[in-house]
Every structure is written in C-alpha cells, then in structure tokens.
Design a protein around this motif. Structure first.
Motif, PDB file in Angstrom:
ATOM      1  N   PHE A   1      -7.678   5.393 -25.141  1.00  0.00           N
ATOM      2  CA  PHE A   1      -8.121   5.055 -26.494  1.00  0.00           C
ATOM      3  C   PHE A   1      -7.949   6.242 -27.425  1.00  0.00           C
ATOM      4  O   PHE A   1      -7.718   6.083 -28.627  1.00  0.00           O
ATOM      5  CB  PHE A   1      -9.585   4.612 -26.436  1.00  0.00           C
ATOM      6  CG  PHE A   1     -10.204   4.333 -27.776  1.00  0.00           C
ATOM      7  CD1 PHE A   1      -9.690   3.371 -28.622  1.00  0.00           C
ATOM      8  CD2 PHE A   1     -11.331   5.040 -28.183  1.00  0.00           C
ATOM      9  CE1 PHE A   1     -10.273   3.106 -29.858  1.00  0.00           C
ATOM     10  CE2 PHE A   1     -11.921   4.786 -29.411  1.00  0.00           C
ATOM     11  CZ  PHE A   1     -11.389   3.816 -30.252  1.00  0.00           C
ATOM     12  N   THR A   2      -8.038   7.445 -26.875  1.00  0.00           N
ATOM     13  CA  THR A   2      -7.857   8.652 -27.691  1.00  0.00           C
ATOM     14  C   THR A   2      -6.503   8.653 -28.388  1.00  0.00           C
ATOM     15  O   THR A   2      -6.387   9.060 -29.555  1.00  0.00           O
ATOM     16  CB  THR A   2      -8.003   9.907 -26.818  1.00  0.00           C
ATOM     17  OG1 THR A   2      -9.266   9.879 -26.152  1.00  0.00           O
ATOM     18  CG2 THR A   2      -7.910  11.170 -27.658  1.00  0.00           C
ATOM     19  N   LEU A   3      -5.462   8.207 -27.699  1.00  0.00           N
ATOM     20  CA  LEU A   3      -4.137   8.162 -28.323  1.00  0.00           C
ATOM     21  C   LEU A   3      -4.087   7.090 -29.409  1.00  0.00           C
ATOM     22  O   LEU A   3      -3.424   7.274 -30.437  1.00  0.00           O
ATOM     23  CB  LEU A   3      -3.062   7.916 -27.271  1.00  0.00           C
ATOM     24  CG  LEU A   3      -2.811   9.062 -26.299  1.00  0.00           C
ATOM     25  CD1 LEU A   3      -1.656   8.730 -25.378  1.00  0.00           C
ATOM     26  CD2 LEU A   3      -2.523  10.361 -27.055  1.00  0.00           C
ATOM     27  N   THR A   4      -4.778   5.968 -29.186  1.00  0.00           N
ATOM     28  CA  THR A   4      -4.871   4.959 -30.248  1.00  0.00           C
ATOM     29  C   THR A   4      -5.493   5.563 -31.488  1.00  0.00           C
ATOM     30  O   THR A   4      -5.022   5.336 -32.614  1.00  0.00           O
ATOM     31  CB  THR A   4      -5.708   3.764 -29.768  1.00  0.00           C
ATOM     32  OG1 THR A   4      -5.062   3.150 -28.657  1.00  0.00           O
ATOM     33  CG2 THR A   4      -5.867   2.730 -30.871  1.00  0.00           C
ATOM     34  N   ALA A   5      -6.559   6.341 -31.310  1.00  0.00           N
ATOM     35  CA  ALA A   5      -7.226   6.963 -32.459  1.00  0.00           C
ATOM     36  C   ALA A   5      -6.291   7.917 -33.192  1.00  0.00           C
ATOM     37  O   ALA A   5      -6.236   7.935 -34.427  1.00  0.00           O
ATOM     38  CB  ALA A   5      -8.484   7.697 -31.990  1.00  0.00           C
ATOM     39  N   ALA A   6      -5.536   8.713 -32.442  1.00  0.00           N
ATOM     40  CA  ALA A   6      -4.619   9.667 -33.068  1.00  0.00           C
ATOM     41  C   ALA A   6      -3.507   8.955 -33.826  1.00  0.00           C
ATOM     42  O   ALA A   6      -3.138   9.343 -34.952  1.00  0.00           O
ATOM     43  CB  ALA A   6      -4.028  10.591 -32.005  1.00  0.00           C
ATOM     44  N   VAL A   7      -2.970   7.905 -33.232  1.00  0.00           N
ATOM     45  CA  VAL A   7      -1.915   7.135 -33.901  1.00  0.00           C
ATOM     46  C   VAL A   7      -2.468   6.432 -35.135  1.00  0.00           C
ATOM     47  O   VAL A   7      -1.843   6.417 -36.206  1.00  0.00           O
ATOM     48  CB  VAL A   7      -1.300   6.119 -32.918  1.00  0.00           C
ATOM     49  CG1 VAL A   7      -0.415   5.112 -33.650  1.00  0.00           C
ATOM     50  CG2 VAL A   7      -0.500   6.847 -31.846  1.00  0.00           C
TER      51      VAL A   7
END
Length: 557
Positions: free
Chosen positions: A105-111
């Motif tokens: 989910f961290t990568l979703t937040a960054a994107v």
C-alpha cells in the motif's frame, strides 16, 4: 502549470525516514525490490508529468456536466483515465488473484501523491475504486469478488461509496435508504444519496456503487445498517455490463473546486443490489473503504501542498520586485517570502513522511499480522488525514500569498490549488471527526499506541523535541484521565500537537541520514515545536469555556 514529480524526496523518505525496507523484507511483499520500486516510481512520475498534469487546468475551466441524464466529463479525462487503468495503477496493492500487482500500500500512496499533484480531480476516481477493491476483498462473497474485482482492478469498471443523505451528513446512522429482499438473493435498494464523487462518467462501462441502506429488520442507528453493491448496469451471465439498473444521477453539485470531478446526487428506485458482508454489519465493511480513503485523502493534501509549493517557488524565483541583496532581485530574497517558502517546504516534507510512515505501518501489520503495527497505523491514520489536508490547505493559501495580487486571479493557477484542496478537510470524515476519533477510539487502548510512538520520538537526539514529546506524553495521560467531553473539546489541538511533534521527528531523522537536510530540519524545529507546545496548552482547556455561553446567547451574538 508544469509539475515535476519529487522522486528524490519520495525515495529518500522511503529509504531513510520510514524504513520501507522492513516491508520489502516480508514474505508477502518480497517482490517490492529496489529495482521494482524505482521502476514503478519512475513510470508513475512520467505519467503524472506528461499525461495527467496537462489535464488539470482544462478540468477546472471545462468541468463535468450533466446532459440528458449523461455525465459528460472534462476534455482529456477519458484518455487520462485510460492511461491510468492501462498502466495497472489502480490495482497496485490489489490481490494478484484478481489481477492486482500485490505490492505494498505504501507504493500506492507514493504513486497517488504524484497523480494527485498532477490532476487531483481525475486522481480521485481511481482512489475511490482502490478503496472499494479493499472493501470487497475483505467483506464480499466469493461470487461478488470474482465478478467485480477483476473489472475494478483493470479499470473497466469504477467504484464509488454512497453514505451521505440530505438529512444525514456525518450522522450516517440517520440514513433513510432502505433495502428490501427480492426473494432471489438480491435486494431492492431505494433512497437518495448526495456528494457522490465520480457518481457517473461517460468513459466507463459500469459504475459500481457501494450503498449503505437499512433492511426491514435493521435497528435504528449505525448498528442496523447494511452494505450493498448496486451497479449502474446489471451484469450479464458472461460478466459484461448489461441492462440499466433502476438508478440515476439527479444532478451534479456546483462546487468551489475539483470541477473536473463530477459530484452527483444519486437516486435509487428499487435498484437491484447484492449484500456485501453480513446483514446489519454495513458500517464495519464500509469503514474498510473509508480507512483506506482517509489515508488516501491525507495524501491528496500532500499532493496539493507539493504542487502549490512548486508553483509558488517558480514564481518567487522569476518575480523581480523591490531591493534585495542579490543582483537578480527575485522576491525569494525577501525575508517574508523566504520564510513562507521554507515553511511550505518543511510542512510538505513532514506530511509526506507522515503519510508514508502510516502506510508502512499498515503494510507491516498486514504482512506480518503484527498487532502493534496495525495499531500504529490506525493511530497515525486520523493524524495523517487531518494534518495532511490542513497542510495542503495552508500551503495552497501561502502559495496565493507568494503570488500577491496575481494569486487572486485565476490566470496564474495558484487559486485552483486552494479551491481543489479545500474539500479534503471535509470528505471522508471532517478533520474535527478525525480528532474526535483520535482521542476516542484511538486512545481506547489506554494510550498504548500513542505512548509507543512517543517512545520512538524520545529517542531522537534533540533536546527541544524530547522535551515536547515528554510534554505530549503527559498530555496524553491527561486526556485519558478526563471525561469524554473535555477530551473532545481539546481533540483538534491534541491532534495538531501530535502532528507537529511527529513532523519535527521526521525532519530530524532525515537530517541524521543526510547532513544537507539539517538546515531545513532546524528551521522546521524552530517553527513547529513552539506551535506544538501552544496546541498542547489549548488541548488542556477543557469543555467548560466552550459551553459558558448558552445557545441563545451565541445566537444573539
């Protein structure tokens, strides 16, 4: 309005501030290797800069409209959405079983940060779908998952959440929407819902509405509410979108900002729906989507803060006015302008770290079943949502100020940032509700999650921060000892204080990893720690003075 994705800052926060390597070290997220992460961030940055950012201004000036019952979206939004969907960006952290990437989910937040900076009105569409995907993964039957998840993840269909009604705003339990069994496993859903973001679009085969409604035997209040999947078009046996369901867009709201995002009034007239989760347990299922969205909305505040800061900095560098001690005479050399820009940068960096820290905690809790990490992520969620959106609003306002009179006219684009971000402090639970949640549900563990966070902060080698953390620990215990009304009276100030203490903590972590960041960290500490102490004093005031004037006296004033 050119936008450049802050890839270096995002990577730095992941690597040196929030410990993303712990997520990548888990079995569940082992595929989140440095090379994979770098490729994802680089490609998302390209998409945001080259495809989405050019849509931001047209979406504002040529907004979505309703024509003969059909929502016509802003120019270029169809192509922009298709680029998001075709790139697989909607399902970054969705289950691979249904077509997702299965990444953290961290990568979703960054994107999502980058996409929101580029065009917030369009990014809101996949954000809602991502929340619906998580709710269905957690609560839907296997049949519903098999039908809806692949299409939502691919972007063939999109998702919404339907909570609010004209007479029931934040008091969801006062809803009047009803659902009656049809006798075949489906339900007839009737009622009106308002403020439905992306309630319809002309570039989507099907819009899938998660609707809260009450069954005939449902108790009053939130405990009697159930959740239903009510699609715009009824699925055929082969899973394609078929005949229209008995629902319609009544109107679109005329809004302060986010003009490119159609916000609909929806009417359901015995529309066919399917139960999601258990009867009368709809709020628990919907909260899965809402909690996902609350972190996402905090990221939206970050998105606008970054975009507004970039916009203001470019203007300050180009604008020549007044005397200064450098030859080029840009207004950035004036003390107040420099103070404002530094404050914008410091707060934006802190919110990025806070949102990604929250996401890392949620990922670790999910990957390892770590109850302490789940509690940490849950505690950070209302802080990230409220402080993130308050910061977005504040930084966007500062951006207008940097532009001076030119900021107050629409041609510069500075005003759009403030108009677009203002709603983020309202939707997905107002920031006041986030603060109430923080001192209520989130302190229901006796303060364990709060004290654990403060343990981390107090290890930082900075006397001022350590002293503020100790004072915040004392205040937390004070909150636990007070009646709820006194807690609620100080809740907004308590959240603000906690956010600022964490903000300085993140800056000092960054400075410890890179000495070049120490100057911004010192500035942040100088500004934010006094604010934190002032908020702590306000949080202790209690409820007595709030209610010293009667309602009649307030009305007379």
């Amino acid at each position: 309005m050119s936008y450049r994705a802050p890839l270096n800052d995002i990577r730095f926060v992941l690597d040196h501030v929030v410990g993303f390597d712990r997520v990548a070290a888990t079995d569940r997220f082992a595929e989140a290797t440095p090379d994979t992460v770098d490729a994802i961030l680089t490609e998302a940055a390209r998409l945001s800069e080259d495809v989405l950012a050019p849509l931001n201004r047209p979406g504002d000036t040529q907004p979505a409209t309703l024509e003969n019952g059909v929502v016509r979206t802003a120019p270029g939004f169809a192509e922009g959405f298709r680029a998001i969907a075709d790139g697989g960006w909607i399902g970054i952290n969705a289950d691979p079983e249904h077509g997702g990437m299965g990444l953290p989910f961290t990568l979703t937040a960054a994107v999502n940060e980058m996409m929101g900076s580029a065009c917030l009105a369009l990014q809101l569409n996949p954000l809602l779908t991502q929340g619906q995907i998580e709710a269905l993964e957690a609560h839907a039957s296997d049949d519903l998952k098999a039908l809806y998840l692949p299409k939502l993840i691919s972007g063939e269909w999109t998702g919404t959440m339907n909570l609010t009604e004209p007479q029931a705003g934040s008091d969801v339990g006062a809803l009047r929407a009803k659902a009656e069994p049809n006798g075949d496993g489906t339900y007839a859903v009737s009622g009106q819902k308002i403020y439905i973001s992306w309630g319809d679009a002309d570039f989507i085969d099907n819009v899938c509405h998660l609707v809260l409604a009450r069954l005939p035997d449902g108790a009053e209040g939130t405990k009697g509410i159930s959740l239903f999947m009510v699609p715009k078009r009824l699925p055929r046996d082969d899973g394609s979108a078929g005949d229209p369901n008995a629902l319609r867009v009544v109107s679109l709201e005329h809004k302060l900002g986010l003009h490119g995002s159609p916000t609909a009034v929806m009417e359901y007239d015995r529309a066919t729906g399917w139960l999601v989760g258990e009867p009368h347990k709809g709020m628990a299922a919907m909260f899965t989507m809402m909690n996902n969205a609350r972190v996402g909305v905090g990221v939206q505040g970050l998105s606008i803060a970054e975009a507004a800061m970039q916009h203001a900095l470019r203007y300050a560098l180009d604008r020549k006015q007044g005397k200064s001690h450098v030859p080029d005479g840009s207004i950035l050399e004036h003390a107040d302008v420099r103070r404002t820009i530094l404050s914008m940068k410091a707060r934006t960096f802190a919110v990025r770290a806070m949102c990604l820290d929250c996401a890392v905690s949620l990922d670790l809790g999910r990957a390892e079943g770590d109850a302490a990490m789940r509690a940490r992520g849950a505690f950070l969620t209302p802080i990230a949502k409220a402080y993130g959106t308050d910061t977005g609003i504040g930084v966007a306002g500062d951006g207008i100020q940097i532009h001076g009179g030119m900021g107050f006219v629409e041609e510069t684009g500075a005003a759009q940032f403030l108009r677009d971000v203002r709603v983020t402090a309202i939707y997905e639970g107002t920031n006041g509700i986030q603060a109430m949640d923080l001192v209520g549900r989130k302190l229901a563990d006796g303060g364990d999650a709060a004290f654990a966070l403060l343990d981390e902060v107090e290890q930082t080698d900075h006397d001022g921060l350590r002293a503020a953390a100790i004072e915040l620990r004392t205040l937390t215990q004070w909150m636990l000892d007070q009646p709820m009304q006194d807690r609620l009276a100080g809740s907004v100030a308590y959240l603000a204080a906690f956010a600022r203490v964490l903000a300085v903590h993140y800056h000092l972590r960054a400075a410890a990893a890179d000495a070049d960041r120490s100057r911004l960290a010192r500035f942040a500490a100088t500004c934010l720690l006094p604010e934190a102490l002032a908020e702590m004093a306000k949080a202790r005031a209690g409820a007595e003075e709030l209610y010293a004037l009667t309602t009649d006296e307030l009305a007379a004033a």
